[in-house]
Design a protein around this motif. Sequence first.
Motif, PDB file in Angstrom:
ATOM      1  N   ARG A 227      -7.295  10.389  -8.803  1.00 44.83           N
ATOM      2  CA  ARG A 227      -7.072   9.984  -7.410  1.00 44.83           C
ATOM      3  C   ARG A 227      -8.021   8.878  -6.959  1.00 44.83           C
ATOM      4  N   MET A 228      -9.261   8.904  -7.456  1.00 40.85           N
ATOM      5  CA  MET A 228     -10.211   7.864  -7.029  1.00 40.85           C
ATOM      6  C   MET A 228      -9.775   6.489  -7.528  1.00 40.85           C
ATOM      7  N   ALA A 229      -9.268   6.453  -8.762  1.00 39.34           N
ATOM      8  CA  ALA A 229      -8.786   5.186  -9.318  1.00 39.34           C
ATOM      9  C   ALA A 229      -7.566   4.702  -8.526  1.00 39.34           C
ATOM     10  N   LYS A 230      -6.641   5.619  -8.238  1.00 37.29           N
ATOM     11  CA  LYS A 230      -5.447   5.249  -7.469  1.00 37.29           C
ATOM     12  C   LYS A 230      -5.828   4.801  -6.061  1.00 37.29           C
ATOM     13  N   ALA A 231      -6.774   5.512  -5.450  1.00 36.10           N
ATOM     14  CA  ALA A 231      -7.182   5.184  -4.077  1.00 36.10           C
ATOM     15  C   ALA A 231      -7.739   3.767  -4.001  1.00 36.10           C
TER      16      ALA A 231
ATOM     17  N   ALA B  47       0.840  -1.202   0.000  1.00 38.05           N
ATOM     18  CA  ALA B  47       0.000   0.000   0.000  1.00 38.05           C
ATOM     19  C   ALA B  47       0.876   1.253   0.000  1.00 38.05           C
ATOM     20  N   GLU B  48       2.009   1.163   0.674  1.00 37.13           N
ATOM     21  CA  GLU B  48       2.893   2.334   0.772  1.00 37.13           C
ATOM     22  C   GLU B  48       3.573   2.654  -0.560  1.00 37.13           C
ATOM     23  N   THR B  49       3.694   1.666  -1.462  1.00 38.38           N
ATOM     24  CA  THR B  49       4.378   1.948  -2.737  1.00 38.38           C
ATOM     25  C   THR B  49       3.402   2.192  -3.892  1.00 38.38           C
ATOM     26  N   VAL B  50       2.101   1.962  -3.687  1.00 40.96           N
ATOM     27  CA  VAL B  50       1.151   2.203  -4.785  1.00 40.96           C
ATOM     28  C   VAL B  50       1.193   3.671  -5.199  1.00 40.96           C
ATOM     29  N   GLY B  51       1.227   4.581  -4.238  1.00 37.74           N
ATOM     30  CA  GLY B  51       1.277   6.023  -4.547  1.00 37.74           C
ATOM     31  C   GLY B  51       2.495   6.368  -5.395  1.00 37.74           C
TER      32      GLY B  51
ATOM     33  N   TYR C 171      -6.217   6.107   1.544  1.00 40.76           N
ATOM     34  CA  TYR C 171      -6.246   6.143   3.021  1.00 40.76           C
ATOM     35  C   TYR C 171      -4.956   6.709   3.589  1.00 40.76           C
ATOM     36  N   LEU C 172      -3.833   6.517   2.894  1.00 38.98           N
ATOM     37  CA  LEU C 172      -2.567   7.044   3.437  1.00 38.98           C
ATOM     38  C   LEU C 172      -2.563   8.568   3.374  1.00 38.98           C
ATOM     39  N   GLU C 173      -3.024   9.137   2.244  1.00 38.84           N
ATOM     40  CA  GLU C 173      -3.121  10.598   2.158  1.00 38.84           C
ATOM     41  C   GLU C 173      -4.182  11.116   3.151  1.00 38.84           C
TER      42      GLU C 173
END
Length: 373
Positions: free
Chosen positions: A97-101, A83-87, A270-272
């Motif tokens: 952003r919605m697709a990335k989230a 999850a930390e590297t998806v961004g 969720y991380l942002e």
Amino acid sequence: MKLESITLHRVAMPLVRPFETSFARQTTRVLLLVHVRTSEAEGWAECVAMEGPLYSSEYVEGAEHVIRSYLAPALLKATDVTAETVGPLTAFVVGHRMAKAALEAAVLDAQLRASGVSFGGYLGAVTDWVDCGVSVGISPDLDTLLDEVSGYVDEGYRRIKLKIKPGWDLIPVYAVRELIGPDMLLQVDANTAYSAADIAHLGRLDPFNLVLIEQPFVEEDIATHVALARAIETPVCLDESIVSVGVALDAIERGATSVINIKPGRVGGYLESVRIHDLCVAHEVPVWCGGMLETGVGRAANVALAALPGFILPGDTSASSRYFAEDLVEEPFVLGTGEHAGQLAVPTGPGTGVTVREDLVRDWALVAPVTLR
Ligand code: OSB
Ligand code: MG
């Protein structure tokens, strides 16, 4: 973890009643679900994009397209995805952003299931129950509105949010304030329907003791929100405008917003969301968790986020029954009773803590699922 596949499901779920805002009237929730398989576990997430680009520029088929063409290939070719590297791995794509989230949340679900940690545990939840509000759409008439609001009050909701637009504002707010009494939390959401010329008019909401007015002006227009915040007593809260921690800081420092609605999809995940939460806590800006007519898949993660300490106002984290007769998960969200009236329990199982009903995902599919490898 190695990401082995990403499956996209486009489904349509009927709403229990039409939901009308200043920008659309919906009778069905068309949505995109993301199902990932990794070397460790499987994960599910819900993309909050709506069927059309009316709340934001993102929409269901656009999100599917950007995932298929750009985001999924970048993640599937990486040797290690968390999850930390998806961004960082998807930062080369502007916006979306919605697709990335949704991708980040699905990977996070898999990763937490593999390690036996809940979303709440990972994000930093400090409570077992969260206060719930309900977002009430624009009604055909006042009687229908008052009926709907009394139903929600009887169900135990701790805060009412009314959708407003020019021509549907002072009178419904007055009528609902009369109905629910002076003490119950009441707020309004304009979804960008007003302009600078309406500032004096919006000041006429001040006598109704509202918790806040949400996003009266277009998302790019921070300056007019500053002008409104100086002119009226009701606190101004931004929703659509807040797309990142950087914009949140700018809006807070300029005095455009004294409360912030955090929606994980809108801010890229969720991380942002946690970063915005932490910023708001440092600036003593109260936050609350917004909603996008989520099924239990997205709702489970939102309820976990709403358990962080800065979420001091009730969120749009309603029960499953607010929108759906039958939820997509085996554990539909039901409001508590007694001291937990008007609250939802934070899921405690690994990942989101809910189990997707794949039979319903199949029954409500709009198109055949697509698997990317
Ligand atoms: O502005 O908060 C909003 C629903 C869809 C798009 C935007 C918004 C909303 C809601 C409903 O207000 C929130 C919910 O109950 O999920
Ligand atoms: Mg809003």
